[in-house]
Design a protein around this motif. Structure first.
Motif, PDB file in Angstrom:
ATOM      1  N   UNK A 167      48.392 -55.207  96.772  1.00 41.87           N
ATOM      2  CA  UNK A 167      47.187 -54.916  96.382  1.00 41.87           C
ATOM      3  C   UNK A 167      46.490 -56.186  96.493  1.00 41.87           C
ATOM      4  N   UNK A 168      46.097 -57.061  95.594  1.00 47.18           N
ATOM      5  CA  UNK A 168      44.966 -58.367  95.648  1.00 47.18           C
ATOM      6  C   UNK A 168      44.644 -58.536  96.243  1.00 47.18           C
ATOM      7  N   UNK A 169      46.003 -59.389  97.307  1.00 44.99           N
ATOM      8  CA  UNK A 169      44.969 -60.456  98.302  1.00 44.99           C
ATOM      9  C   UNK A 169      44.622 -59.154  99.703  1.00 44.99           C
ATOM     10  N   UNK A 170      46.078 -58.494 100.339  1.00 45.57           N
ATOM     11  CA  UNK A 170      45.409 -58.196 101.020  1.00 45.57           C
ATOM     12  C   UNK A 170      44.501 -56.743 101.187  1.00 45.57           C
ATOM     13  N   UNK A 171      44.496 -56.694  99.941  1.00 46.69           N
ATOM     14  CA  UNK A 171      43.862 -54.938  99.872  1.00 46.69           C
ATOM     15  C   UNK A 171      42.108 -55.686 100.044  1.00 46.69           C
ATOM     16  N   UNK A 172      41.880 -56.698  99.604  1.00 46.77           N
ATOM     17  CA  UNK A 172      40.828 -56.864  98.992  1.00 46.77           C
ATOM     18  C   UNK A 172      40.300 -57.516 100.238  1.00 46.77           C
ATOM     19  N   UNK A 173      41.018 -58.494 101.017  1.00 48.67           N
ATOM     20  CA  UNK A 173      40.742 -58.651 102.191  1.00 48.67           C
ATOM     21  C   UNK A 173      40.385 -57.310 103.242  1.00 48.67           C
ATOM     22  N   UNK A 174      40.720 -56.672 103.126  1.00 56.07           N
ATOM     23  CA  UNK A 174      40.556 -55.705 104.322  1.00 56.07           C
ATOM     24  C   UNK A 174      39.765 -54.951 103.305  1.00 56.07           C
ATOM     25  N   UNK A 175      38.961 -54.716 102.500  1.00 55.33           N
ATOM     26  CA  UNK A 175      38.511 -54.196 101.928  1.00 55.33           C
ATOM     27  C   UNK A 175      36.751 -54.685 102.205  1.00 55.33           C
ATOM     28  N   UNK A 176      36.607 -55.830 102.087  1.00 56.98           N
ATOM     29  CA  UNK A 176      35.691 -56.912 102.238  1.00 56.98           C
ATOM     30  C   UNK A 176      35.566 -57.269 103.297  1.00 56.98           C
ATOM     31  N   UNK A 177      36.447 -57.179 104.673  1.00 56.61           N
ATOM     32  CA  UNK A 177      36.041 -56.817 105.266  1.00 56.61           C
ATOM     33  C   UNK A 177      35.020 -55.211 105.822  1.00 56.61           C
ATOM     34  N   UNK A 178      35.572 -54.542 105.471  1.00 53.69           N
ATOM     35  CA  UNK A 178      35.024 -53.083 105.953  1.00 53.69           C
ATOM     36  C   UNK A 178      32.989 -52.973 105.175  1.00 53.69           C
ATOM     37  N   UNK A 179      33.477 -53.661 104.121  1.00 53.64           N
ATOM     38  CA  UNK A 179      32.705 -53.493 102.459  1.00 53.64           C
ATOM     39  C   UNK A 179      30.992 -54.146 104.061  1.00 53.64           C
ATOM     40  N   UNK A 180      31.940 -56.148 104.272  1.00 53.21           N
ATOM     41  CA  UNK A 180      30.904 -56.278 104.896  1.00 53.21           C
ATOM     42  C   UNK A 180      30.036 -56.201 105.938  1.00 53.21           C
ATOM     43  N   UNK A 181      30.836 -55.290 106.614  1.00 52.20           N
ATOM     44  CA  UNK A 181      30.554 -54.593 107.846  1.00 52.20           C
ATOM     45  C   UNK A 181      30.104 -53.317 108.052  1.00 52.20           C
ATOM     46  N   UNK A 182      29.970 -52.740 106.432  1.00 49.23           N
ATOM     47  CA  UNK A 182      29.142 -51.414 106.868  1.00 49.23           C
ATOM     48  C   UNK A 182      30.189 -50.265 107.652  1.00 49.23           C
ATOM     49  N   UNK A 183      31.753 -50.381 107.103  1.00 53.49           N
ATOM     50  CA  UNK A 183      31.798 -49.715 108.042  1.00 53.49           C
ATOM     51  C   UNK A 183      31.564 -48.014 107.229  1.00 53.49           C
ATOM     52  N   UNK A 184      31.442 -47.357 108.624  1.00 55.84           N
ATOM     53  CA  UNK A 184      31.405 -46.042 108.530  1.00 55.84           C
ATOM     54  C   UNK A 184      32.130 -45.329 109.236  1.00 55.84           C
ATOM     55  N   UNK A 185      31.766 -43.967 109.723  1.00 60.10           N
ATOM     56  CA  UNK A 185      31.933 -42.603 110.202  1.00 60.10           C
ATOM     57  C   UNK A 185      31.957 -43.120 111.877  1.00 60.10           C
ATOM     58  N   UNK A 186      33.207 -44.051 112.421  1.00 59.79           N
ATOM     59  CA  UNK A 186      32.773 -44.536 113.757  1.00 59.79           C
ATOM     60  C   UNK A 186      33.956 -45.178 114.193  1.00 59.79           C
ATOM     61  N   UNK A 187      34.268 -45.882 115.034  1.00 61.34           N
ATOM     62  CA  UNK A 187      35.358 -46.262 115.942  1.00 61.34           C
ATOM     63  C   UNK A 187      35.489 -47.687 115.650  1.00 61.34           C
ATOM     64  N   UNK A 188      36.131 -47.951 114.910  1.00 57.33           N
ATOM     65  CA  UNK A 188      37.158 -49.601 114.898  1.00 57.33           C
ATOM     66  C   UNK A 188      37.914 -49.787 115.622  1.00 57.33           C
TER      67      UNK A 188
END
Length: 359
Positions: A167-188
Motif C-alpha cells: 500500500x504505502x508507496x504505490x497506492x499513496x502515489x496513485x491516490x495523490x495523482x487522483x487527489x491532485x487532478x480532482x478526478x471524479x465521474x469522468x473519463x480517465x
C-alpha cells in the motif's frame, strides 16, 4: 539484524544482504517496528541506479542492471541532493510496533502498522517538503526499522502482511495523482496500468466513479480488466487512432517517454494531465500551442497532503480496495525481485519478506 544495505549508486552489486546490522533504536517521537513485509518500487531502483540525476536522459530500465555511468552522485536522489551511504532502502513497511521512543504512548506496542512513505516529521511539516522512507532515512528492507509515531498508522483489516506492504508507496502515489487532478465521474486514461501504481490508480479511479481506459502490455489485458478497467489499450498503440482527439478528461501518466505528446492530443479542452513517473524517459517535447489553445492543466504530483494517506487507511478498513500481490520473495533475494520488477512480466506488486530470525 538482517538488512539490505545500498552502498552507492550503481548495479545490483551495490545491494549487500547482511546479517550483522545493528537494530536501530527509536528516538523521541519514533517507534521501532519489526518489519513483516516491504514491497519493491520504482523509486528504490531509480535511487540505486542514479536515474534521478539530471545527467541521465534515458528511461530507467536502461540502467536497471548496471546503473548509469554518467549519473552525478551529487544530484542522484529524488530530492536532487546527495544521499548518505550505506542506506537501508525500502519505501514500504508493514509490521508491528515493538518499542517506542520518549513521548510515545507505550500502549501502541503490538499495533500492526504501515508507515507513510513520504515523511513530513523530519522537515518540520513544511508544505512541499518531505523525506522518502528508505531514501533520506533508512526504510523497510530490514528486520527492524524506525519511523515517526505520528506517521505510523495502525490498520485494522484481515489482509496479509504482504498485501498491507503493497500500500504505502504505490497506492499513496496513485491516490495523490487522483487527489491532485480532482478526478471524479469522468473519463480517465492511465498509463503503465499493470504496475503497482497503475493498478492502484485503476481501482482508486473506479472508486470515484470514473470510466477507466488503461494502457498496458497486450498480454496483461485480462488481468487489468479484472481489477476494474473499462477498456485496455496496448501500450504501443496509436492513441489518437484508438481514442480520437479530445476524448479524455484526465490523463494519469507514469511512463513519459516518446509517446508523451499523444497524451495531450487525446485530452479534451480544459483537460488535466497528472504525472508521477517517467520510466520510459524523462525528456519529452511539447507543442505549447496544444497546451494553451486547449486550456490544459498540467500537474506534477509528488508531495502529498495529509489526507491522501489517511484516505487509504479509511478505504482499507472499509473494505473498498484490495491490492494485487503478484509474488513474494525472501529479503535475501532482493536482486531477483528487482530483476523481475524490471522485466515487467507481472501485474501488481512484488513483495519482500524478511526472516523471522537472524538468518
Amino acid at each position: 539484524m538482517c538488512a539490505v544495505l545500498l552502498t552507492g549508486h550503481g548495479g545490483y552489486e551495490k545491494l549487500e544482504y547482511r546479517t550483522d546490522v545493528p537494530v536501530p533504536q527509536p528516538k523521541p517521537g519514533e517507534v521501532l517496528i519489526r518489519v513483516a513485509a516491504s514491497a519493491v518500487n520504482n523509486t528504490d531502483i531509480n535511487t540505486r541506479i542514479g536515474w534521478y540525476s539530471k545527467a541521465v536522459g534515458e528511461g530507467s530500465n536502461a540502467g536497471g542492471a548496471a546503473g548509469f555511468a554518467g549519473a552525478d552522485d551529487a544530484d542522484a536522489s529524488w530530492t536532487g541532493e546527495a544521499l548518505k551511504f550505506p542506506r537501508i532502502q525500502g519505501a514500504d513497511a508493514c509490521g508491528r510496533i515493538v518499542a517506542v521512543g520518549e513521548g510515545v504512548d507505550a500502549g501502541r506496542i503490538g499495533e500492526r502498522v504501515i508507515v507513510r512513505n513520504l515523511l513530513r516529521t523530519y522537515v518540520g511539516w513544511k508544505p512541499w517538503e518531505c523525506w522518502t522512507f528508505g531514501s533520506e532515512c533508512d526504510g523497510g528492507f530490514a528486520q527492524f526499522t524506525v519511523a515517526p509515531a505520528r506517521e505510523t498508522f495502525a490498520v485494522n483489516c484481515d489482509w496479509s502482511d504482504a498485501e498491507l506492504a503493497a500500500i504505502p508507496c504505490a497506492w499513496s502515489t496513485a491516490e495523490n495523482m487522483l487527489h491532485r487532478g480532482k478526478v471524479g465521474a469522468e473519463t480517465v486514461l492511465i498509463t503503465g496500468a499493470s504496475g503497482g501504481v497503475g493498478s492502484s490508480a485503476v481501482q482508486l479511479a473506479k472508486l470515484r466513479g470514473a470510466t477507466v481506459i488503461a494502457l498496458a502490455g497486450k498480454s496483461k489485458t485480462e488481468e487489468v480488466l479484472a481489477i476494474g478497467a473499462d477498456r485496455v489499450i496496448d501500450r504501443d498503440a496509436d492513441l489518437v487512432k484508438e481514442l480520437g482527439k479530445g476524448s479524455v478528461d484526465v490523463v494519469l501518466d507514469l511512463v513519459g517517454g516518446p509517446g508523451w505528446p499523444q497524451l495531450l492530443d487525446v485530452l479534451k479542452k480544459g483537460g488535466r494531465y497528472v504525472i508521477s513517473g517517467a520510466i520510459a524517459g524523462p525528456l519529452a517535447q511539447i507543442d505549447l500551442r496544444t497546451l494553451y489553445l486547449k486550456d490544459l492543466t498540467l500537474y506534477g504530483a509528488t508531495f502529498q497532503e495529509d489526507e491522501v494517506f489517511e484516505n487509504l487507511i479509511r478505504y482499507i478498513e472499509a473494505g473498498r480496495i484490495r491490492p494485487v500481490v503478484a509474488r513474494t520473495y525472501p529479503l535475501s533475494e532482493i536482486v531477483q525481485a528487482q530483476k523481475d520488477f524490471l522485466a515487467k512480466g507481472h501485474v501488481g506488486k512484488l513483495v519482500l519478506i524478511p526472516p523471522s530470525d537472524n538468518t
